[in-house]
Design a protein around this motif. Structure first.
Motif, short mmCIF file in Angstrom:
data_model
loop_
_atom_site.label_atom_id
_atom_site.label_comp_id
_atom_site.label_asym_id
_atom_site.label_seq_id
_atom_site.Cartn_x
_atom_site.Cartn_y
_atom_site.Cartn_z
N ASP A 96 -35.00 52.60 12.68
CA ASP A 96 -35.91 53.73 12.48
C ASP A 96 -35.19 55.06 12.54
OD1 ASP A 96 -35.29 53.96 15.13
OD2 ASP A 96 -37.33 53.64 15.89
N GLY A 97 -33.86 55.02 12.47
CA GLY A 97 -33.08 56.25 12.46
C GLY A 97 -32.56 56.68 13.81
N ALA A 98 -33.02 56.05 14.88
CA ALA A 98 -32.55 56.38 16.23
C ALA A 98 -31.93 55.15 16.86
CB ALA A 98 -33.73 56.88 17.08
N PRO A 99 -30.91 55.35 17.71
CA PRO A 99 -30.31 54.19 18.39
C PRO A 99 -31.32 53.43 19.23
CG PRO A 99 -28.95 56.16 18.64
CD PRO A 99 -30.26 56.61 18.09
N ALA A 100 -31.25 52.12 19.25
CA ALA A 100 -32.14 51.32 20.09
C ALA A 100 -31.87 51.66 21.56
CB ALA A 100 -31.90 49.84 19.84
N PRO A 101 -32.89 51.60 22.42
CA PRO A 101 -32.72 51.99 23.82
C PRO A 101 -31.74 51.12 24.59
CG PRO A 101 -34.86 50.93 23.44
CD PRO A 101 -34.28 51.22 22.11
N PHE A 102 -31.45 49.94 24.10
CA PHE A 102 -30.53 49.06 24.80
C PHE A 102 -29.07 49.28 24.37
CE2 PHE A 102 -32.63 46.70 21.34
CZ PHE A 102 -31.56 46.44 20.50
N LEU A 103 -28.86 50.25 23.48
CA LEU A 103 -27.51 50.55 23.02
C LEU A 103 -26.99 51.85 23.63
CD1 LEU A 103 -27.70 49.72 19.20
CD2 LEU A 103 -26.70 48.32 21.02
N ASP A 104 -25.69 51.89 23.87
CA ASP A 104 -25.00 53.08 24.32
C ASP A 104 -24.05 53.51 23.22
OD1 ASP A 104 -23.73 55.07 26.09
OD2 ASP A 104 -22.05 53.66 26.08
N VAL A 105 -24.26 54.70 22.68
CA VAL A 105 -23.43 55.21 21.59
C VAL A 105 -22.54 56.32 22.13
CG1 VAL A 105 -23.40 56.25 19.29
CG2 VAL A 105 -25.21 54.62 19.89
N ASP A 106 -21.26 56.21 21.88
CA ASP A 106 -20.30 57.24 22.28
C ASP A 106 -19.76 57.89 21.02
OD1 ASP A 106 -18.13 58.75 23.09
OD2 ASP A 106 -17.46 57.31 24.60
N PRO A 107 -20.33 59.05 20.63
CA PRO A 107 -19.90 59.68 19.37
C PRO A 107 -18.47 60.16 19.40
CG PRO A 107 -21.43 61.09 20.57
CD PRO A 107 -21.43 59.78 21.28
N ASP A 108 -17.98 60.51 20.57
CA ASP A 108 -16.60 60.99 20.66
C ASP A 108 -15.60 59.86 20.40
OD1 ASP A 108 -17.39 63.61 21.24
OD2 ASP A 108 -17.51 63.19 23.39
N ALA A 109 -15.90 58.70 20.99
CA ALA A 109 -15.02 57.54 20.79
C ALA A 109 -15.30 56.82 19.48
CB ALA A 109 -15.16 56.57 21.95
N GLY A 110 -16.48 57.08 18.91
CA GLY A 110 -16.85 56.40 17.67
C GLY A 110 -17.20 54.94 17.87
N THR A 111 -17.75 54.61 19.04
CA THR A 111 -18.11 53.22 19.34
C THR A 111 -19.54 53.13 19.87
OG1 THR A 111 -17.30 53.31 21.63
CG2 THR A 111 -15.71 52.68 19.92
N PHE A 112 -20.07 51.92 19.85
CA PHE A 112 -21.35 51.65 20.48
C PHE A 112 -21.30 50.29 21.14
CE2 PHE A 112 -21.68 49.49 16.52
CZ PHE A 112 -22.75 48.62 16.52
N GLY A 113 -22.20 50.08 22.10
CA GLY A 113 -22.24 48.81 22.81
C GLY A 113 -23.57 48.61 23.48
N VAL A 114 -23.77 47.40 23.97
CA VAL A 114 -25.00 47.06 24.70
C VAL A 114 -24.89 47.58 26.13
CG1 VAL A 114 -26.42 45.16 25.59
CG2 VAL A 114 -25.44 45.03 23.29
N ARG A 115 -25.95 48.19 26.62
CA ARG A 115 -25.98 48.63 28.02
C ARG A 115 -26.05 47.37 28.90
NH1 ARG A 115 -27.12 54.09 28.40
NH2 ARG A 115 -27.90 55.03 26.47
N PRO A 116 -25.02 47.14 29.71
CA PRO A 116 -24.97 45.89 30.49
C PRO A 116 -26.20 45.64 31.34
CG PRO A 116 -22.86 47.00 30.58
CD PRO A 116 -23.81 47.95 29.92
#
Length: 231
Positions: A116-136
């Motif tokens: 829907d254009g926004a990151p899912a709440p269970f994801l952590d996006v780091d724009p500086d590092a250019g990565t994303f991951g699941v919030r443990p």
């Protein structure tokens, strides 16, 4: 016959995510392989801005598919459906696609177009590092709520930071147009709601539903094995 498993986003060690399936298949004489996805840091390089993206993931899976002429079923989970759409295109040995809580992109579509254009709440996006991951802290309740305690305890060790560029990179082929496909809707999935899966599944040739969470191959591996062998 052989099976090629393609895992989802933000995880590594594909062998672990599919480990409850591989033994069950081996009992029936069916070998399986799980390609490493470079965008998840599985090419010996940690996820980083400008690092491996969708094309590298596609290349890794396509290489495994082309390594053998043996009739092959590709089992793709979640983001793995994006990779498989391009990787399996035109590979003559691929006889069927089994898509689990997955995406079936058209040519030119990217993973981001299914949200829907926004990151899912269970994801952590780091724009500086250019990565994303699941919030443990949200891993179990979102993705593994129906798995046994051992699986829940071990899963966090197999998470990965993934290059965020994969979310916006479009696929250049759509194998599901030419290869028979079955979509497994996971009705209890708290990560990708069943209503969305049913929309995605309209592009598949056949749809099956299972009362399971996001990883039915960990919570109900026998059911998934039996479905796979019936294809």
């Amino acid at each position: 016959m052989r099976v090629v498993f393609v895992h989802g986003a933000c995880v590594r060690d594909g062998w672990w995510w599919w480990h409850r399936m591989t033994g069950l298949l081996q009992e029936r004489g069916v070998p399986s392989v799980t390609p490493a996805l470079p965008s998840c840091g599985e090419a010996g390089v940690p996820g980083a801005a400008g690092g491996p993206g969708l094309s590298e993931d596609v290349g890794a899976v396509r290489q495994v598919l082309q390594d053998s002429d043996e009739p092959t079923i590709v089992v793709a989970h979640s983001y793995g459906g994006i990779v498989t759409a391009e990787a399996a295109a035109g590979v003559g040995s691929v006889r069927h696609l089994l898509l689990i809580s997955s995406y079936l992109p058209e040519v030119g579509q990217s993973l981001s177009e299914f949200g829907d254009g926004a990151p899912a709440p269970f994801l952590d996006v780091d724009p500086d590092a250019g990565t994303f991951g699941v919030r443990p802290e949200l891993l179990v309740d979102t993705f593994l709520q129906d798995c046994n305690a051992d699986v829940q305890a071990e899963a966090a060790d197999h998470l990965a930071r993934q290059n965020v560029q994969v979310t916006g990179q479009p696929v250049r082929a759509a194998a599901w147009h030419d290869v028979p496909s079955t979509y497994l809707v996971c009705a209890e999935d708290a990560g990708t709601p069943a209503r969305l899966q049913r929309e995605f599944a309209r592009r598949a040739g056949r749809v099956v539903e299972l009362d399971a969470g996001h990883h039915p191959f960990l919570s109900q591996p026998v059911a998934v094995r039996d479905l796979l062998l019936s294809l």
